[in-house]
Design a protein around this motif. Sequence first.
Motif, PDB file in Angstrom:
ATOM      1  N   PRO A 133       0.830  -1.215   0.000  1.00 36.43           N
ATOM      2  CA  PRO A 133       0.000   0.000   0.000  1.00 36.43           C
ATOM      3  C   PRO A 133       0.857   1.255   0.000  1.00 36.43           C
ATOM      4  N   ASP A 134       0.312   2.295  -0.588  1.00 38.85           N
ATOM      5  CA  ASP A 134       0.968   3.607  -0.592  1.00 38.85           C
ATOM      6  C   ASP A 134       2.344   3.572  -1.274  1.00 38.85           C
ATOM      7  N   MET A 135       2.437   2.783  -2.348  1.00 40.04           N
ATOM      8  CA  MET A 135       3.700   2.674  -3.061  1.00 40.04           C
ATOM      9  C   MET A 135       3.427   2.733  -4.562  1.00 40.04           C
ATOM     10  N   PHE A 136       4.186   3.598  -5.261  1.00 38.73           N
ATOM     11  CA  PHE A 136       4.097   3.694  -6.720  1.00 38.73           C
ATOM     12  C   PHE A 136       5.432   3.218  -7.297  1.00 38.73           C
ATOM     13  N   CYS A 478      14.497   0.106 -11.657  1.00 36.96           N
ATOM     14  CA  CYS A 478      13.181   0.090 -11.000  1.00 36.96           C
ATOM     15  C   CYS A 478      13.139   1.201  -9.949  1.00 36.96           C
ATOM     16  N   VAL A 479      12.088   2.013  -9.990  1.00 40.96           N
ATOM     17  CA  VAL A 479      11.953   3.158  -9.088  1.00 40.96           C
ATOM     18  C   VAL A 479      10.742   2.939  -8.187  1.00 40.96           C
ATOM     19  N   TRP A 480      10.963   3.087  -6.863  1.00 44.86           N
ATOM     20  CA  TRP A 480       9.892   2.967  -5.878  1.00 44.86           C
ATOM     21  C   TRP A 480       9.615   4.343  -5.279  1.00 44.86           C
ATOM     22  N   LEU A 481       8.371   4.788  -5.323  1.00 47.06           N
ATOM     23  CA  LEU A 481       7.968   6.059  -4.722  1.00 47.06           C
ATOM     24  C   LEU A 481       6.968   5.773  -3.605  1.00 47.06           C
ATOM     25  N   SER A 482       7.327   6.159  -2.404  1.00 49.21           N
ATOM     26  CA  SER A 482       6.410   5.971  -1.285  1.00 49.21           C
ATOM     27  C   SER A 482       5.433   7.143  -1.232  1.00 49.21           C
TER      28      SER A 482
END
Length: 494
Positions: A133-136, A478-482
Amino acid sequence: MELQTFRNTVAGQEVESASGRWLASANPFTGQDWSRIPRCDSEDVERAVMAAHSAFVSGDWPRMTATARGKLLRRLADLIERDAAKLAALEVRDNGKLHAEMLGQVKYLPEYYHYFGGLADKVEGSVLPSDKPDMFTYTKHEPLGVVVCITPWNSPLLLLTWKLAAALAAGNTVVIKPSEFTSASTLAFAGLFREAGFPDGVVNTVTGYGHEIGDALVQHPKVAKIAFTGGDATGARVYAGAAKSLKHVALELGGKSPNIIFEDAVLDDAVKGAISGIFAASGQTCIAGSRLLVQRSVYDEVTSRVVAFASTARMGDPMQPDTQVGPITTTAQREKVLDYIRIARDEGARCVLGGKVPEDPSLAEGWFVEPTIFADVSNDMRIAREEVFGPVLSIIPFEDEADAIRIANDTIYGLAAGVWTQDMRRAITMADALQAGTVWVNTYRAVSFLAPFGGYKQSGIGRENGQEAIHEFMQTKCVWLSLSRGVPNPFVLR
């Protein structure tokens, strides 16, 4: 005779070697030196690699959009089309292959640069589904960095283009090391990049002996990838050298390709395919159909037809339109071919055509070997197992499909194969069973910018051409945006 001088391109400038030394290049038809190229050493390698590295990390190239890179590639294509005749003539003088073949290859090169120019801005990342959850999360594809392209002497510009077009479309910078025997066309070609508008340092060249500069190129810490075409022994050394710093590699190596004729084939077409597979380019091609597998029921007929057709092949000046077989590119390679002919005779293969240097006095200065055919070859003979890289054909009988597959796959190589049959079921099942990166059915030696090319087994690693090729010169991020305002337990994996 004064030798024509060619210089390297480094950081957009024409340069000689740091040592001031030169190498002479000979015309295989006349046996006479006609040009000279810089004989480089590790200092020249350092200069070329650092120019490429500087262009990759600063200046206009890294800020350029993929669309802008594509426009440059298409502009380059137009310049190649303009200079095709000049570039082809240089290749013929350097490697002795037929002018008709070299001109055809060079005239086809613009298609590769138009294709990859169009593909440059079509490489897309993905937005990933997330179980958190809350992750793009998304991916993007980025260039590797400095790519070293090492090319052979048989088709210098074509095999360079198979690497270079995709590498540039992906956003890399490049150092080109052509064969010391055939550098002239590559050095002339490198001069087009500045005219096309490429920033200085994006494309650089370094020439000379592989044993003097090869290790410096392969092991340089600023080099991200080695793209190599050549023999499998040299390829293995390149692979081992690149492994020391875990570099990316692409290797397009040797072949001992089976060209398989079934009893139901259209024999006129199959015989022409056999001739094309081995005697075109004087057999100096990695995809040469050097093993002709013929079903036993038509073995004698096919053998006699192939011998009759090959015996009419005209050897001569490769610049003349009626010449069909040119010289071997180097004296060392000619001796290797003649050695294999002796080995085949010693092993009991029956020489039914050629097998020697031509007696025609008009060919005496050139490095020719007659089109040579061995019949009654078994697949355990060296002539059937080792790459000759010359106009030498081994004809091997087989009984049925299973026998053909067994013989065809009984090799360390797996670059290409041909199948001649009118049976659609057989064509598909054979294509499925053959361990080769390319399978041609009722044709041979067809290549395209649209079609991936590469080998199985010891014929190589990676693919050139087609959409797959551009990804060979990119890496995935790979990019993770919280999207959360709070930070969960920092001692636990998210």
